[in-house]
Write a protein that holds these residues in place. Structure first.
Motif, PDB file in Angstrom:
ATOM      1  N   ALA A 104      81.929  36.973  43.602  1.00  0.00           N
ATOM      2  CA  ALA A 104      81.471  35.853  44.429  1.00  0.00           C
ATOM      3  C   ALA A 104      80.751  36.347  45.682  1.00  0.00           C
ATOM      4  O   ALA A 104      79.721  35.788  46.078  1.00  0.00           O
ATOM      5  CB  ALA A 104      82.652  34.960  44.801  1.00  0.00           C
ATOM      6  N   GLU A 105      81.257  37.423  46.276  1.00  0.00           N
ATOM      7  CA  GLU A 105      80.624  37.930  47.498  1.00  0.00           C
ATOM      8  C   GLU A 105      79.292  38.633  47.227  1.00  0.00           C
ATOM      9  O   GLU A 105      78.555  38.958  48.159  1.00  0.00           O
ATOM     10  CB  GLU A 105      81.581  38.864  48.255  1.00  0.00           C
ATOM     11  CG  GLU A 105      82.082  40.052  47.476  1.00  0.00           C
ATOM     12  CD  GLU A 105      83.330  39.754  46.643  1.00  0.00           C
ATOM     13  OE1 GLU A 105      83.890  40.710  46.103  1.00  0.00           O
ATOM     14  OE2 GLU A 105      83.725  38.582  46.531  1.00  0.00           O
ATOM     15  N   GLN A 106      78.960  38.842  45.948  1.00  0.00           N
ATOM     16  CA  GLN A 106      77.681  39.476  45.592  1.00  0.00           C
ATOM     17  C   GLN A 106      76.587  38.456  45.283  1.00  0.00           C
ATOM     18  O   GLN A 106      75.462  38.834  44.964  1.00  0.00           O
ATOM     19  CB  GLN A 106      77.861  40.388  44.373  1.00  0.00           C
ATOM     20  CG  GLN A 106      78.715  41.606  44.644  1.00  0.00           C
ATOM     21  CD  GLN A 106      78.947  42.414  43.370  1.00  0.00           C
ATOM     22  OE1 GLN A 106      79.185  41.861  42.302  1.00  0.00           O
ATOM     23  NE2 GLN A 106      78.857  43.728  43.498  1.00  0.00           N
ATOM     24  N   ILE A 107      76.898  37.181  45.375  1.00  0.00           N
ATOM     25  CA  ILE A 107      75.873  36.162  45.149  1.00  0.00           C
ATOM     26  C   ILE A 107      74.853  36.273  46.274  1.00  0.00           C
ATOM     27  O   ILE A 107      75.200  36.191  47.459  1.00  0.00           O
ATOM     28  CB  ILE A 107      76.495  34.751  45.099  1.00  0.00           C
ATOM     29  CG1 ILE A 107      77.382  34.626  43.851  1.00  0.00           C
ATOM     30  CG2 ILE A 107      75.411  33.673  45.104  1.00  0.00           C
ATOM     31  CD1 ILE A 107      78.136  33.311  43.744  1.00  0.00           C
ATOM     32  N   THR A 108      73.601  36.472  45.877  1.00  0.00           N
ATOM     33  CA  THR A 108      72.552  36.676  46.880  1.00  0.00           C
ATOM     34  C   THR A 108      71.989  35.353  47.360  1.00  0.00           C
ATOM     35  O   THR A 108      72.125  34.317  46.706  1.00  0.00           O
ATOM     36  CB  THR A 108      71.398  37.518  46.292  1.00  0.00           C
ATOM     37  OG1 THR A 108      70.754  36.746  45.256  1.00  0.00           O
ATOM     38  CG2 THR A 108      71.892  38.839  45.719  1.00  0.00           C
ATOM     39  N   GLU A 109      71.332  35.419  48.513  1.00  0.00           N
ATOM     40  CA  GLU A 109      70.669  34.227  49.047  1.00  0.00           C
ATOM     41  C   GLU A 109      69.596  33.745  48.071  1.00  0.00           C
ATOM     42  O   GLU A 109      69.456  32.544  47.834  1.00  0.00           O
ATOM     43  CB  GLU A 109      70.050  34.526  50.422  1.00  0.00           C
ATOM     44  CG  GLU A 109      71.060  34.863  51.502  1.00  0.00           C
ATOM     45  CD  GLU A 109      71.973  33.701  51.871  1.00  0.00           C
ATOM     46  OE1 GLU A 109      71.497  32.550  51.925  1.00  0.00           O
ATOM     47  OE2 GLU A 109      73.181  33.945  52.106  1.00  0.00           O
ATOM     48  N   ALA A 133      76.844  28.154  47.724  1.00  0.00           N
ATOM     49  CA  ALA A 133      77.058  28.364  46.283  1.00  0.00           C
ATOM     50  C   ALA A 133      78.498  28.781  46.017  1.00  0.00           C
ATOM     51  O   ALA A 133      79.145  28.273  45.093  1.00  0.00           O
ATOM     52  CB  ALA A 133      76.085  29.413  45.755  1.00  0.00           C
ATOM     53  N   VAL A 134      79.021  29.698  46.836  1.00  0.00           N
ATOM     54  CA  VAL A 134      80.403  30.161  46.665  1.00  0.00           C
ATOM     55  C   VAL A 134      81.386  29.017  46.920  1.00  0.00           C
ATOM     56  O   VAL A 134      82.349  28.829  46.168  1.00  0.00           O
ATOM     57  CB  VAL A 134      80.700  31.368  47.592  1.00  0.00           C
ATOM     58  CG1 VAL A 134      82.176  31.713  47.576  1.00  0.00           C
ATOM     59  CG2 VAL A 134      79.851  32.577  47.174  1.00  0.00           C
ATOM     60  N   ALA A 135      81.117  28.225  47.935  1.00  0.00           N
ATOM     61  CA  ALA A 135      82.017  27.117  48.272  1.00  0.00           C
ATOM     62  C   ALA A 135      82.072  26.076  47.155  1.00  0.00           C
ATOM     63  O   ALA A 135      83.077  25.383  46.997  1.00  0.00           O
ATOM     64  CB  ALA A 135      81.570  26.460  49.583  1.00  0.00           C
ATOM     65  N   ASP A 136      81.004  25.982  46.359  1.00  0.00           N
ATOM     66  CA  ASP A 136      80.939  24.973  45.299  1.00  0.00           C
ATOM     67  C   ASP A 136      81.518  25.469  43.963  1.00  0.00           C
ATOM     68  O   ASP A 136      81.605  24.694  43.013  1.00  0.00           O
ATOM     69  CB  ASP A 136      79.487  24.531  45.096  1.00  0.00           C
ATOM     70  CG  ASP A 136      79.378  23.202  44.361  1.00  0.00           C
ATOM     71  OD1 ASP A 136      80.221  22.307  44.607  1.00  0.00           O
ATOM     72  OD2 ASP A 136      78.459  23.058  43.539  1.00  0.00           O
ATOM     73  N   LEU A 137      81.915  26.735  43.903  1.00  0.00           N
ATOM     74  CA  LEU A 137      82.474  27.263  42.655  1.00  0.00           C
ATOM     75  C   LEU A 137      83.775  26.547  42.325  1.00  0.00           C
ATOM     76  O   LEU A 137      84.651  26.407  43.178  1.00  0.00           O
ATOM     77  CB  LEU A 137      82.731  28.774  42.767  1.00  0.00           C
ATOM     78  CG  LEU A 137      81.515  29.670  42.713  1.00  0.00           C
ATOM     79  CD1 LEU A 137      81.911  31.105  43.046  1.00  0.00           C
ATOM     80  CD2 LEU A 137      80.845  29.604  41.344  1.00  0.00           C
ATOM     81  N   ARG A 138      83.899  26.122  41.073  1.00  0.00           N
ATOM     82  CA  ARG A 138      85.132  25.485  40.621  1.00  0.00           C
ATOM     83  C   ARG A 138      85.946  26.494  39.839  1.00  0.00           C
ATOM     84  O   ARG A 138      85.475  27.568  39.509  1.00  0.00           O
ATOM     85  CB  ARG A 138      84.789  24.292  39.732  1.00  0.00           C
ATOM     86  CG  ARG A 138      83.994  23.246  40.488  1.00  0.00           C
ATOM     87  CD  ARG A 138      83.644  22.078  39.604  1.00  0.00           C
ATOM     88  NE  ARG A 138      82.746  21.189  40.325  1.00  0.00           N
ATOM     89  CZ  ARG A 138      81.790  20.504  39.767  1.00  0.00           C
ATOM     90  NH1 ARG A 138      81.599  20.588  38.475  1.00  0.00           N
ATOM     91  NH2 ARG A 138      81.018  19.721  40.493  1.00  0.00           N
ATOM     92  N   GLY A 139      87.167  26.142  39.515  1.00  0.00           N
ATOM     93  CA  GLY A 139      88.017  27.043  38.742  1.00  0.00           C
ATOM     94  C   GLY A 139      88.951  27.827  39.636  1.00  0.00           C
ATOM     95  O   GLY A 139      88.973  27.656  40.860  1.00  0.00           O
ATOM     96  N   ARG A 140      89.716  28.688  39.017  1.00  0.00           N
ATOM     97  CA  ARG A 140      90.708  29.470  39.765  1.00  0.00           C
ATOM     98  C   ARG A 140      90.039  30.654  40.447  1.00  0.00           C
ATOM     99  O   ARG A 140      89.178  31.319  39.858  1.00  0.00           O
ATOM    100  CB  ARG A 140      91.796  29.968  38.819  1.00  0.00           C
ATOM    101  CG  ARG A 140      92.558  28.812  38.184  1.00  0.00           C
ATOM    102  CD  ARG A 140      93.696  29.259  37.324  1.00  0.00           C
ATOM    103  NE  ARG A 140      93.390  30.471  36.585  1.00  0.00           N
ATOM    104  CZ  ARG A 140      94.197  31.010  35.690  1.00  0.00           C
ATOM    105  NH1 ARG A 140      95.340  30.459  35.417  1.00  0.00           N
ATOM    106  NH2 ARG A 140      93.858  32.119  35.053  1.00  0.00           N
ATOM    107  N   PRO A 141      90.416  30.952  41.684  1.00  0.00           N
ATOM    108  CA  PRO A 141      89.777  32.034  42.434  1.00  0.00           C
ATOM    109  C   PRO A 141      89.790  33.389  41.725  1.00  0.00           C
ATOM    110  O   PRO A 141      88.885  34.188  41.899  1.00  0.00           O
ATOM    111  CB  PRO A 141      90.577  32.088  43.733  1.00  0.00           C
ATOM    112  CG  PRO A 141      91.134  30.711  43.882  1.00  0.00           C
ATOM    113  CD  PRO A 141      91.384  30.221  42.491  1.00  0.00           C
ATOM    114  N   GLY A 142      90.780  33.650  40.893  1.00  0.00           N
ATOM    115  CA  GLY A 142      90.844  34.943  40.208  1.00  0.00           C
ATOM    116  C   GLY A 142      89.982  35.041  38.969  1.00  0.00           C
ATOM    117  O   GLY A 142      89.803  36.128  38.402  1.00  0.00           O
TER     118      GLY A 142
END
Length: 196
Positions: free
Chosen positions: A51-56, A70-79
């Motif tokens: 998730a931290e590698q998602i580029t602008e 984009a990261v804030a909108d990710l659904r599902g379990r964090p792992g």
């Protein structure tokens, strides 16, 4: 594949070319074309990213103002793994629609279709289902799948999967609610009636 409604116009116009998904297990394959509510969508590439590698740039290509959005909108379990899908809208018509519209079934095609349906029946863990499913859709078009499944004493989720198999053969058409028999399906059913 489910795609958020707010992404439909962007994918259709080509301004959105990336989707991010947090899935426990991969649910798409690069090189495949998927039928979605917006139409047919091709997945040209898929890879796992942290998730931290998602580029602008990728976030903007996915329709977000920033990577953080984009990261804030990710659904599902964090792992769960995060998948980056490179997508594009496919403008060509769905081959199933063209197949379903054809009511011309030569004898050899009817025989092939009957063989494929027999194989589906044999592969089922609950016994033959194709004839009863085609019959109930023919008798009760535009009726909710759960109601049709209930009438047949079947699990609604499995019923829907089975109807999708018939749709892949061009025999049924999905409606807003329920299904109907296609021109190809009507030709097949007419041929079966003549054979009885």
């Amino acid at each position: 594949m489910l795609i958020e409604r707010e992404r439909h116009d962007g994918i259709r116009s080509g301004t959105i070319t990336v989707l991010f998904r947090r899935w426990r297990q991969r649910q798409a394959t690069a090189g495949n074309v998927y039928r979605t509510a917006l139409g047919r969508v091709a997945v040209d590439a898929i890879d796992v990213v942290a998730a931290e590698q998602i580029t602008e740039a990728d976030a903007r290509a996915a329709g977000y103002p920033s990577a953080a959005a984009a990261v804030a909108d990710l659904r599902g379990r964090p792992g769960d793994p995060v998948y980056r899908l490179r997508v594009r809208f496919v403008e060509e018509p769905d081959p199933r629609d063209e197949l379903a519209a054809s009511g011309d079934l030569p004898a050899e095609e009817l025989e092939s279709l009957a063989g494929r349906l027999a194989r589906l029946d044999r592969a089922s863990g609950t016994g033959p289902w194709t004839e009863a499913t085609l019959d109930i859709i023919s008798r009760r078009p535009a009726v909710r799948a759960a109601d049709l499944a209930g009438e047949l004493g079947r699990d609604p989720a499995q019923f829907k999967l089975d109807v999708r198999k018939l749709k892949n053969l061009g025999l049924t058409v999905s409606l807003g609610t329920g299904y109907r028999i296609s021109a190809r399906g009507a030709a097949y059913l007419a041929s079966r009636s003549r054979d009885r």
